[in-house]
Design a protein around this motif. Structure first.
Motif, PDB file in Angstrom:
ATOM      1  N   THR A 176      -5.858  -1.188   6.920  1.00 35.64           N
ATOM      2  CA  THR A 176      -4.413  -1.299   7.084  1.00 35.64           C
ATOM      3  C   THR A 176      -3.988  -0.330   8.175  1.00 35.64           C
ATOM      4  O   THR A 176      -4.382   0.834   8.177  1.00 35.64           O
TER       5      THR A 176
ATOM      6  N   VAL B 132       0.840  -1.196   0.000  1.00 28.92           N
ATOM      7  CA  VAL B 132       0.000   0.000   0.000  1.00 28.92           C
ATOM      8  C   VAL B 132       0.872   1.241   0.000  1.00 28.92           C
ATOM      9  O   VAL B 132       0.652   2.190  -0.754  1.00 28.92           O
TER      10      VAL B 132
ATOM     11  N   PHE C 170       2.561   5.686  -2.660  1.00 30.60           N
ATOM     12  CA  PHE C 170       1.267   5.285  -2.107  1.00 30.60           C
ATOM     13  C   PHE C 170       0.416   4.719  -3.231  1.00 30.60           C
ATOM     14  O   PHE C 170       0.177   5.391  -4.227  1.00 30.60           O
ATOM     15  N   HIS C 171       0.017   3.463  -3.067  1.00 33.78           N
ATOM     16  CA  HIS C 171      -0.769   2.755  -4.088  1.00 33.78           C
ATOM     17  C   HIS C 171      -0.099   2.838  -5.464  1.00 33.78           C
ATOM     18  O   HIS C 171      -0.751   3.111  -6.479  1.00 33.78           O
ATOM     19  N   GLY C 172       1.202   2.594  -5.466  1.00 34.19           N
ATOM     20  CA  GLY C 172       1.933   2.488  -6.724  1.00 34.19           C
ATOM     21  C   GLY C 172       2.308   3.789  -7.390  1.00 34.19           C
ATOM     22  O   GLY C 172       2.857   3.783  -8.495  1.00 34.19           O
ATOM     23  N   GLU C 173       2.047   4.914  -6.734  1.00 34.12           N
ATOM     24  CA  GLU C 173       2.387   6.210  -7.309  1.00 34.12           C
ATOM     25  C   GLU C 173       3.266   7.011  -6.353  1.00 34.12           C
ATOM     26  O   GLU C 173       3.017   7.021  -5.137  1.00 34.12           O
TER      27      GLU C 173
ATOM     28  N   ARG D 188       1.834  -3.218   3.917  1.00 35.07           N
ATOM     29  CA  ARG D 188       1.025  -4.002   2.997  1.00 35.07           C
ATOM     30  C   ARG D 188      -0.458  -3.985   3.373  1.00 35.07           C
ATOM     31  O   ARG D 188      -0.819  -3.795   4.536  1.00 35.07           O
ATOM     32  N   GLU D 189      -1.277  -4.180   2.371  1.00 37.52           N
ATOM     33  CA  GLU D 189      -2.726  -4.083   2.550  1.00 37.52           C
ATOM     34  C   GLU D 189      -3.237  -5.101   3.565  1.00 37.52           C
ATOM     35  O   GLU D 189      -2.974  -6.303   3.455  1.00 37.52           O
TER      36      GLU D 189
ATOM     37  N   LYS E 167      -7.986   4.322   4.165  1.00 37.70           N
ATOM     38  CA  LYS E 167      -7.321   3.152   3.588  1.00 37.70           C
ATOM     39  C   LYS E 167      -6.118   2.766   4.443  1.00 37.70           C
ATOM     40  O   LYS E 167      -5.741   1.594   4.501  1.00 37.70           O
TER      41      LYS E 167
ATOM     42  N   GLN F 234      -6.489  11.456   0.328  1.00 43.42           N
ATOM     43  CA  GLN F 234      -6.009  10.231  -0.307  1.00 43.42           C
ATOM     44  C   GLN F 234      -6.445   8.985   0.453  1.00 43.42           C
ATOM     45  O   GLN F 234      -6.315   7.874  -0.046  1.00 43.42           O
TER      46      GLN F 234
END
Length: 272
Positions: free
Chosen positions: A221, A20, A79-82, A44-45, A188, A95
């Motif tokens: 999470t 995450v 964060f979340h791949g960005e 991690r999630e 999240k 976010q």
């Protein structure tokens, strides 16, 4: 704990998802003082991730980097791949990141319900004029957000104090109200800064139960800082250990507990 592609399975059979948030080579300086030095780890999630270390280790500074309050001097936050650019805290909140504070930061003159409702602000879309009139979309939005707040209040078993001003509450209940406000944002990623600090044994047991329930029932999470080693080892799926701004350990609780660097720095047990 079994490694899997994109995640892992805990010893009790829980499925943990992919990354995450990832901290990449984070360094944080305040003038000539290096609070964090070249630290990398991920969250991690669905897991409960603990950050521990002695006083002055840089734990709170790291949590402030995660929450966006501090911008790292070097390194990247993903964060979340960005890759996350420098953001103000309210932008980070939008976010999907919410937090509690080491020192309680509630509105003392407001009721428990009103404090929890402030956690819904990022979900409110109607303008000031519509809210003042409290008609149409504003009324509908208020009702929907109040329902969410009331569910959180019921979940944390604080229905009996929902209309009580926070200033009248004992310390342990104030910490629970602060958790409720953070959960009302439906994050999240939930950041907990020493959630057990100053609590007695019974209050710690209650808070531990609620943290596990939040993770289990909502799938939230969680990243937390906590000084109580017993709490950390019982709650956490993985633990990262800091000392003087450096990472000295990272892994499952049993692995960290037996890490000699951690024993020396945090637990204070000498070599044989």
């Amino acid at each position: 704990m079994l490694d899997q592609a994109g995640g892992y399975t805990t010893v009790d059979g829980r499925k943990i998802g992919g990354v995450v948030m990832e901290m990449k080579n984070i360094t944080l300086r305040f003038g000539g003082v290096v609070a964090i030095k070249d630290i990398s780890f991920d969250i991690r999630e669905g897991e409960i991730r603990a950050i521990i270390g002695p006083n002055g280790a840089g734990k709170s500074s790291m949590l402030n980097v995660i929450s966006g309050f501090y911008v790292p001097s070097e390194g990247e936050v993903w964060f979340h791949g960005e890759k996350r650019p420098p953001m103000r805290p309210f932008e980070v909140a939008r976010q999907g990141i919410a937090r509690t504070f080491q020192n309680i930061a509630l509105f003392e003159g407001m009721s428990v319900l009103d404090n929890v409702m402030t956690g819904r602000l990022t979900h409110m879309k109607t303008g000031l004029f519509s809210q003042a009139l409290w008609k149409g979309p504003a009324e509908k939005e208020e009702t929907e957000n109040r329902e969410v707040a009331e569910k959180i209040i019921d979940f944390l078993e604080i229905q009996h104090i929902r209309k009580t001003p926070v200033s009248r509450l004992p310390y342990g209940l104030k910490k629970r109200v602060e958790l409720a406000r953070a959960l009302a944002a439906q994050p999240k990623l939930l950041l907990l800064d020493e959630p057990m600090a100053g609590m007695n044994v019974e209050e710690k047991e209650d808070m531990s139960r609620f943290i596990l329930d939040v993770n289990d029932e909502f799938g939230t999470t969680i990243a937390l800082i906590e000084h109580d080693m017993g709490v950390v080892m019982d709650l956490s799926d993985r633990v990262v250990v800091m000392d003087y701004g450096k990472k000295i350990g990272d892994g499952p609780p049993d692995e960290v507990r037996n890490n000699q660097d951690v024993i020396d720095a945090y637990l204070g047990v000498a070599h044989d």
